[in-house]
Design a protein around this motif. Structure first.
Motif, mmCIF file in Angstrom:
data_model
loop_
_atom_site.group_PDB
_atom_site.id
_atom_site.type_symbol
_atom_site.label_atom_id
_atom_site.label_comp_id
_atom_site.label_asym_id
_atom_site.label_seq_id
_atom_site.Cartn_x
_atom_site.Cartn_y
_atom_site.Cartn_z
ATOM 1 N N SER B 990 -9.179 -12.853 -4.058
ATOM 2 C CA SER B 990 -9.543 -14.170 -4.575
ATOM 3 C C SER B 990 -10.442 -14.062 -5.788
ATOM 4 N N THR B 991 -11.138 -12.958 -5.927
ATOM 5 C CA THR B 991 -12.046 -12.838 -7.063
ATOM 6 C C THR B 991 -11.424 -12.114 -8.248
ATOM 7 N N GLN B 992 -10.341 -11.361 -8.003
ATOM 8 C CA GLN B 992 -9.801 -10.574 -9.104
ATOM 9 C C GLN B 992 -8.989 -11.443 -10.063
ATOM 10 N N PRO B 993 -9.009 -11.114 -11.326
ATOM 11 C CA PRO B 993 -8.176 -11.838 -12.279
ATOM 12 C C PRO B 993 -6.698 -11.510 -12.044
ATOM 13 N N ALA B 994 -5.833 -12.418 -12.458
ATOM 14 C CA ALA B 994 -4.415 -12.322 -12.101
ATOM 15 C C ALA B 994 -3.773 -11.029 -12.606
ATOM 16 N N ALA B 995 -4.177 -10.586 -13.798
ATOM 17 C CA ALA B 995 -3.526 -9.420 -14.378
ATOM 18 C C ALA B 995 -3.823 -8.162 -13.580
ATOM 19 N N GLU B 996 -5.028 -8.113 -13.032
ATOM 20 C CA GLU B 996 -5.416 -6.894 -12.325
ATOM 21 C C GLU B 996 -5.445 -7.091 -10.828
ATOM 22 N N ARG B 997 -4.786 -8.126 -10.370
ATOM 23 C CA ARG B 997 -4.869 -8.360 -8.937
ATOM 24 C C ARG B 997 -4.158 -7.248 -8.187
ATOM 25 N N GLY B 998 -4.810 -6.795 -7.118
ATOM 26 C CA GLY B 998 -4.210 -5.746 -6.303
ATOM 27 C C GLY B 998 -4.591 -4.351 -6.752
ATOM 28 N N LEU B 999 -5.481 -4.237 -7.715
ATOM 29 C CA LEU B 999 -5.930 -2.901 -8.104
ATOM 30 C C LEU B 999 -7.151 -2.531 -7.278
ATOM 31 N N VAL B 1000 -7.124 -1.337 -6.739
ATOM 32 C CA VAL B 1000 -8.276 -0.860 -5.986
ATOM 33 C C VAL B 1000 -8.633 0.540 -6.481
ATOM 34 N N LEU B 1001 -9.733 1.044 -5.971
ATOM 35 C CA LEU B 1001 -10.132 2.403 -6.307
ATOM 36 C C LEU B 1001 -9.995 3.270 -5.072
ATOM 37 N N LEU B 1002 -9.555 4.487 -5.281
ATOM 38 C CA LEU B 1002 -9.436 5.441 -4.182
ATOM 39 C C LEU B 1002 -10.368 6.603 -4.457
ATOM 40 N N ARG B 1003 -11.028 7.059 -3.413
ATOM 41 C CA ARG B 1003 -11.877 8.237 -3.601
ATOM 42 C C ARG B 1003 -11.710 9.167 -2.407
ATOM 43 N N ALA B 1004 -11.385 10.417 -2.691
ATOM 44 C CA ALA B 1004 -11.226 11.402 -1.620
ATOM 45 C C ALA B 1004 -12.603 11.706 -1.037
ATOM 46 N N PRO B 1005 -12.673 12.081 0.242
ATOM 47 C CA PRO B 1005 -13.979 12.297 0.868
ATOM 48 C C PRO B 1005 -14.795 13.398 0.187
ATOM 49 N N ALA B 1006 -14.155 14.388 -0.396
ATOM 50 C CA ALA B 1006 -14.899 15.507 -0.959
ATOM 51 C C ALA B 1006 -14.970 15.439 -2.485
ATOM 52 N N SER B 1007 -14.845 14.252 -3.049
ATOM 53 C CA SER B 1007 -14.866 14.161 -4.502
ATOM 54 C C SER B 1007 -15.644 12.932 -4.934
ATOM 55 N N PRO B 1008 -16.359 13.027 -6.049
ATOM 56 C CA PRO B 1008 -17.057 11.838 -6.533
ATOM 57 C C PRO B 1008 -16.183 10.938 -7.411
ATOM 58 N N GLN B 1009 -14.971 11.381 -7.695
ATOM 59 C CA GLN B 1009 -14.142 10.658 -8.653
ATOM 60 C C GLN B 1009 -13.371 9.526 -7.982
ATOM 61 N N TYR B 1010 -13.505 8.328 -8.538
ATOM 62 C CA TYR B 1010 -12.666 7.222 -8.080
ATOM 63 C C TYR B 1010 -11.415 7.200 -8.940
ATOM 64 N N ARG B 1011 -10.302 6.789 -8.357
ATOM 65 C CA ARG B 1011 -9.081 6.654 -9.137
ATOM 66 C C ARG B 1011 -8.418 5.328 -8.827
ATOM 67 N N PHE B 1012 -7.776 4.779 -9.834
ATOM 68 C CA PHE B 1012 -7.155 3.472 -9.667
ATOM 69 C C PHE B 1012 -5.854 3.588 -8.876
ATOM 70 N N ALA B 1013 -5.627 2.603 -8.039
ATOM 71 C CA ALA B 1013 -4.377 2.553 -7.288
ATOM 72 C C ALA B 1013 -3.995 1.092 -7.118
ATOM 73 N N ARG B 1014 -2.710 0.887 -6.941
ATOM 74 C CA ARG B 1014 -2.245 -0.476 -6.725
ATOM 75 C C ARG B 1014 -1.932 -0.653 -5.252
ATOM 76 N N ILE B 1015 -2.410 -1.743 -4.726
ATOM 77 C CA ILE B 1015 -2.251 -1.994 -3.298
ATOM 78 C C ILE B 1015 -1.015 -2.867 -3.100
ATOM 79 N N ALA B 1016 -0.301 -2.625 -2.023
ATOM 80 C CA ALA B 1016 0.865 -3.458 -1.727
ATOM 81 C C ALA B 1016 1.007 -3.597 -0.227
ATOM 82 N N VAL B 1017 1.348 -4.785 0.182
ATOM 83 C CA VAL B 1017 1.650 -5.012 1.597
ATOM 84 C C VAL B 1017 3.154 -5.156 1.683
#
Lengths: 140, 1019
Positions: B990-1017
């Motif tokens: 509800s808060t994300q803008p339409a163009a970027e809706r569904g984008l999340v960040l993923l971070r592996a447990p042993a890494s400080p790096q976040y990476r973009f991912a698209r979420i889908a149901v």
């Protein structure tokens, strides 16, 4: 055939997104020969072109080269199939020729019911396809 | 220092001379001994000097102690040595090495003498574990030294001789008092195998697997986990282009027999139409298709999940009288069996166990019956055998077929007096093989041939395949057999199983698959000539297999038993083959050939989502027990590759379907699985030295090994509530008026629940006719119960599985910029951003729910299991928009509050150790306990104690966790599957803008790096 068409009209009347989910099935395909190329819209155009070129050229010394290849395109990919064939021809300095055939492919759409009381249904949809034969001719 | 290290040291020092090893006479003046012998305690001893009384007291104590147990003394002395060593290294303050002021000559000399004698002793006796010849320097070693004593130097021969003798004795004890040859003989091997499968069930293909796979003991079975050859990619290729074979015989089958209405009535509270089709779905009920359903505890629908199952109804041969006895098979994962069986028994009121001897066949027979049973086939086979080796009349040992672990007196069927339903447990009564991939059709049609119709009426009852002769007398069943055969042959012309309607069932009776086994392993290719028969294929693709062709004799227990018993052994078959006049020609057994009833079930591949439709589709083949290897080898000889458990995980991951025990966090089996996994991972983590493993505290990973789902859902719930409250109180902006409006019905008020139940009633009213009566009363029940749930078990986790809401969510999850058609569709149907008002009924009903999502990484990176799914901030989007190659933000380093504690603990321990050394006997008992316990709790790099707020621990707000994630070869990029909090997901969308809706960040447990991912149901 006829009995397939008959329920189809009836189905379309009562189709309701609440009651059915549409699932498209894979198109029926024939077993692939090594010189058949099915073009899709997901793979990069250049990669597909290179693949065709490689088939025509064969290995390093020109062994295993096919004298003809078939490029198949379905629906949206027809354009791309034509494009690939023409590119191949243009890049061959006249040693390649193309011959195109068109056909109609029957596609099956499955309608999965959302309620227990309904049977799953199938619909037939037609889509056009192209089969381009690219073959070598002896340069004059 | 760890306990193990200490023990190791003690072991090492066991035979070493210690300067404390004095005979009992010396112990008396231990105080003085320290002056002379050990320089270290000089200080302390000197301190004691002014108080001779105390030292005397101690001396007397020592004398009391010393004769009691020399062993203890030695141990403690070794400990002293060890601790001293520690002290030398670490503490500079303890090393007050001063020159003694005086030396008593006699005691000094005695101490040295003792040391020397100890040293001499140590030199003469070998201390290490190695053999004598192993201690020799390399240039003195000779070939076959271990075997031949005379190759050793003469001075060592005596010891070597002793050692060799000892080794021989030891070996004799270990051996099974039989020579290798005897152990390898068939009878003894079978006995040994039978013994070994008493604890864990072996599949029939166990021996084959054990030679080629890493085996694991799981769920009470011995299963192949992964092939020993390097084959991850090859197995993927087999699934996509060729054929992968798996033995799924460990899946459990529960059979329900009874009247159709009774069964449906009993089962309907356990499943809900909201979560998909139920047992009553028309096409499944007719026996035409396999169905799948999610089972819940009776009437607890959104909560208390039991697990996913598939089911098959036996098709009725005569559709006129439907209410006759029907058979239903429910196939499920062994981990779910206990719960589901209990619940089924409760639902059907099946409480009376049927005596196992009456109804169930196979291993449940008592021993006397089993004997008579084995003798029956022996008479026939025995004759042939006697021709070959006439002297031997020993009764062959019966190989365990089926479940070897089950207690024969334990009931496996239960009947209900009220409903007449019989539940029986058919685990291991059938084999189930799975073929995945496009070549499975060719392999099936190549390997299996329909049984020949047998018309010559022979001596009935006595002939082995009596049932088949009987069947062939009936023209109806013969014509049915021919139709089944024709359809089966048609399959060979279809290039992919995905073209056939999903869940299609085809019954068949086939001949012995071993007979036309190719002489060599080969690879089948689809036959282009078979693909020509167009009209029939078309009909099959459109309409599937007709209902009556789904009939198979495998449903009949008696026939299955007969088929299992009358199998010709491999030995006999091979002997006959060798007796053929022309070697290598086709073996014709004629009427003696076995006929095996089988059931083929199409498994739909990937059905959700838009891309890679039908990937991983295949066929399951069911056949009676005992025939496992007879079907297994022919499939392999046609070019199927075999996969294990790891491959099935890969299969479900690429299909984006939840893996069975692991991805059901709301069912008890899933919880158990997660606990086990966490335990294993923790053990693995602790095995590495602290410097060589990630410090998860510093990385900000609170739970690297398990996912705290409950806490996540709970925190999001309170978080959203807290977000709304201050905004209502303070802010005058436009968005908040919206939220204020929404705030009102947030509390579960009675009218609200009524509203829900009404809604449920209307949505369910379109349901099937026989279920109508139940359904109308169901929503009311659900409504009232839901209120109760809210109060009592509101904390219980649930996963959103309502198809209606999942569809809604999948449209909300966003028009991706790439897929323009989807975008158009979404905009056309008028699906804007999920407003609060729209989500409200969902949040009302599922305040603490999780949603199964799939994630595709935008750029590089491959996610791991237990990766964190986080909400990106505005700034991240801004940077992404500016720089298309922006990988993602980084998590800054966290401080480790436990590190200092661990260090303190270590120091404390050290001090205690030192004190222990000073007064070894007194302190040891007192100080040993508490620090050891405290040490156990803290592990460097892991968060200990209760977790703080998981959502807001890092710089990005946590949304959920990944359960399966890897580089997907099917997509060519990182792909992950996992659960997110429903509340959090809606809040984010509800808060994300339409163009970027569904984008999340993923971070592996042993890494400080976040990476973009698209979420889908995906629904």
């Amino acid at each position: 055939m006829a009995e397939n068409r008959e329920p189809r009209g009836a189905v379309e009347a009562e189709l309701d997104p609440v009651e059915y989910t549409l699932r498209k099935r894979l198109p029926h395909r024939l077993p692939r020969r090594p010189n058949d190329i099915y073009v899709n819209m997901k793979t990069d155009f250049k990669a597909q072109l290179a693949r065709c070129q490689k088939l025509l050229d064969g290995g390093a010394r020109g062994q295993n080269s096919c004298s003809e290849i078939y490029i198949h395109g379905l629906g949206l990919a027809i354009n791309r199939a034509i494009n690939i064939a023409l590119q191949l021809q243009a890049g061959s300095f006249g040693s390649l020729q193309v011959a195109a055939n068109t056909s109609t492919v029957e596609l099956v759409d499955e309608l999965e019911p959302e309620t227990d009381a309904r049977e799953p249904l199938t619909r037939i949809r037609n889509n056009s396809a192209i089969h381009i034969r690219v073959f070598r001719v002896a340069p004059k | 220092m760890s306990n193990a290290k200490e023990r190791k040291h003690a072991k090492k020092m066991r035979n070493q001379p210690t300067n404390v090893t004095l005979s009992s006479g010396f112990v008396a003046d231990r105080g003085t001994k320290y002056h002379n012998g050990g320089g270290r305690h000089f200080h302390q001893a000197q301190k004691q000097e002014p108080f001779p009384g105390t030292s005397r007291q101690r001396q007397t104590k020592m004398t009391h102690h010393s004769p009691v147990d020399p062993d203890v003394k030695e141990q403690s002395s070794s400990k002293i040595m060890f601790k001293k060593k520690g002290g030398w290294k670490a503490g500079p303050e303890g090393m007050s090495q001063e020159i003694p002021k005086y030396i008593t000559a006699s005691t000094f000399a005695q101490a040295r003498a003792a040391e020397i004698s100890a040293m001499l002793k140590a030199v003469t006796q070998k201390s290490s574990n190695s053999l004598v010849f192993q201690t020799l320097p390399r240039h003195m070693r000779r070939r076959a030294m271990s075997h031949n004593v005379k190759r050793l130097p003469r001075r060592l021969r005596e010891i070597a001789q002793k050692e060799a003798e000892k080794a021989v004795h030891q070996k004799k004890e270990h051996s099974k008092n039989k020579c290798h040859k005897a152990r390898r003989c068939h009878k003894n091997r079978v006995l040994e195998f039978n013994r070994r499968q008493k604890k864990n069930i072996w599949l029939e293909t166990h021996i084959w697997h054990a030679k080629r796979f890493h085996m694991v003991k799981k769920w009470g079975y011995c299963l192949g986990e992964r092939p020993t050859v390097k084959s991850h990619r090859a197995c993927y290729r087999a699934m996509t282009n060729r054929c992968l074979l798996q033995d799924l015989s460990y899946y459990c089958c529960l059979e329900l027999k009874g009247k159709e209405e009774e069964i449906l009535k009993a089962l309907s509270p356990m499943c809900s139409i909201d979560a998909g089709l139920t047992f009553a779905a028309v096409h499944c009920l007719s026996g035409k298709c396999q169905g799948s359903v999610l089972l819940y505890r009776a009437n607890r629908y959104p909560r208390e999940m039991l697990g996913p199952v598939t089911f098959i109804w036996k098709s009725e041969r005569t559709p006129s009288h439907t209410s006759e006895s029907r058979q239903l098979w429910i196939w499920l994962h062994p981990m779910l069996k206990q719960d589901i069986l209990e619940e089924l028994k409760a639902a059907c009121q099946c409480v009376e166990p049927i005596k196992p001897t009456i109804c169930t066949p196979g291993p449940l027979l008592t021993t006397s019956e089993e004997k008579s049973q084995t003798e029956l086939p022996d008479e026939k086979i025995g004759k042939k055998r006697k021709r070959k080796d006439d002297g031997e009349n020993a009764k062959p040992v019966k190989k365990v077929i089926g479940d070897g672990t089950r207690d024969p007196h334990q009931p496996s069927s239960w009947i209900s007096a009220a409903t007449g339903i019989i539940i029986s447990d058919l685990t291991m009564e059938m084999n189930r093989l799975r073929l995945i991939g496009p070549l499975s059709h060719s392999i099936l049609t190549e390997a299996l041939k329909a049984a020949s119709v047998q018309t010559e009426g022979e001596d009935t009852e006595k002939t082995p395949h009596h049932w088949w002769i009987e069947t062939c007398k009936n023209p109806d069943s013969v014509s049915l057999h021919h139709r089944q055969e024709a359809i089966f042959e048609l399959l060979g012309g279809i290039t992919s199983p995905a073209e056939i309607p999903s869940g299609t069932i085809l019954g068949l009776t086939v001949g012995d698959p071993r007979i036309n086994l190719p002489p060599k392993r080969s690879k089948v290719l689809p036959n282009p000539e078979k693909c020509q028969d167009n009209e029939k294929v078309r009909q099959l693709l459109l309409e599937g297999v007709p209902v009556d062709c789904a009939h198979s004799f495998i449903w009949n227990q008696a026939i299955c038993k007969n088929v299992t018993e009358n199998k010709i052994s491999d030995q006999d078959l091979n002997r006959r083959r060798s007796e053929l006049l022309v070697p290598g020609s086709q073996l014709v057994l004629g009427p003696q050939e076995s006929k095996i009833p089988i059931l083929l079930i199409q498994q739909p591949g990937k059905v959700t989502g838009d891309d890679r439709r039908g990937w991983g589709s295949g066929w399951d083949i069911l056949f009676p027990k005992g025939w496992g290897m007879a079907f297994w080898i022919p499939f392999i000889y046609r070019g199927a590759r075999v996969g294990g458990l790891k491959e099935s995980v890969m299969h479900s991951q690429y299909k984006r379907s939840p893996d069975i025990p692991g991805d059901f966090p709301d069912c008890p089996a899933g919880v158990v699985f997660a606990e086990e996994q966490a335990k294993n991972l923790l053990e693995k983590y602790k095995r590495r030295p602290p410097a060589k493993r990630p410090n998860y505290v510093k990385l900000g990973t609170l739970a690297p090994f398990c996912c705290p789902w409950e806490q996540l859902a709970q925190e999001w719930e309170s978080r959203v509530q807290a977000q709304e409250e201050p905004s209502v109180a303070s802010s005058p902006s436009g968005e908040d008026s919206d939220s204020r409006r929404d705030k009102l019905p947030c509390a579960p008020t009675p009218e609200n629940t009524d509203l829900w139940s009404d809604e449920g009633g209307t949505s369910l009213s379109s349901c099937s006719e026989p279920r109508e009566a139940m359904d109308t009363e169901c929503p009311a029940r659900v409504g009232t119960e839901w209120v109760a749930c809210q109060d009592a078990t509101g904390s219980l986790l649930c996963v959103l599985r309502s198809r209606k809401w999942l569809k809604q969510l999948s449209t909300w999850c966003g028009p991706s910029s790439r897929d323009k058609r989807a975008a158009r569709r979404a905009s056309g149907s008028g699906e804007p951003a999920p407003t609060r008002a729209a989500c409200l009924p969902l949040l009302e009903r599922f305040p603490r729910a999780l949603v199964w999502v799939s994630l595709a990484l935008l750029r590089k990176g491959s996610p791991e299991p237990h990766s964190m799914i986080c909400v990106p901030t505005e700034e991240d989007f801004l940077r992404l928009r500016q720089d298309q190659l922006y990988c993602g933000p980084q998590e800054s380093k966290h401080s480790d509050p436990f590190k200092s504690e661990i260090r303190k603990q270590k120091e404390r321990k050290k001090v205690e150790k030192r004190q222990n050394k000073q007064a070894p006997t007194e302190r040891e008992g007192l100080a040993g306990g508490p620090p050891a316990a405290g040490h156990q709790a803290l592990t460097l790099g892991l968060w200990s104690g209760p977790l703080p707020g998981v959502t807001s621990h890092c710089s990005r707000v946590l949304l959920g966790f990944v359960t399966q994630g890897d580089f997907s070869m099917a997509v060519g990029g990182g792909e992950a599957l996992g659960f997110v909090s429903l509340t959090g997901l809606l809040d984010m969308l509800s808060t994300q803008p339409a163009a970027e809706r569904g984008l999340v960040l993923l971070r592996a447990p042993a890494s400080p790096q976040y990476r973009f991912a698209r979420i889908a149901v995906e629904v």
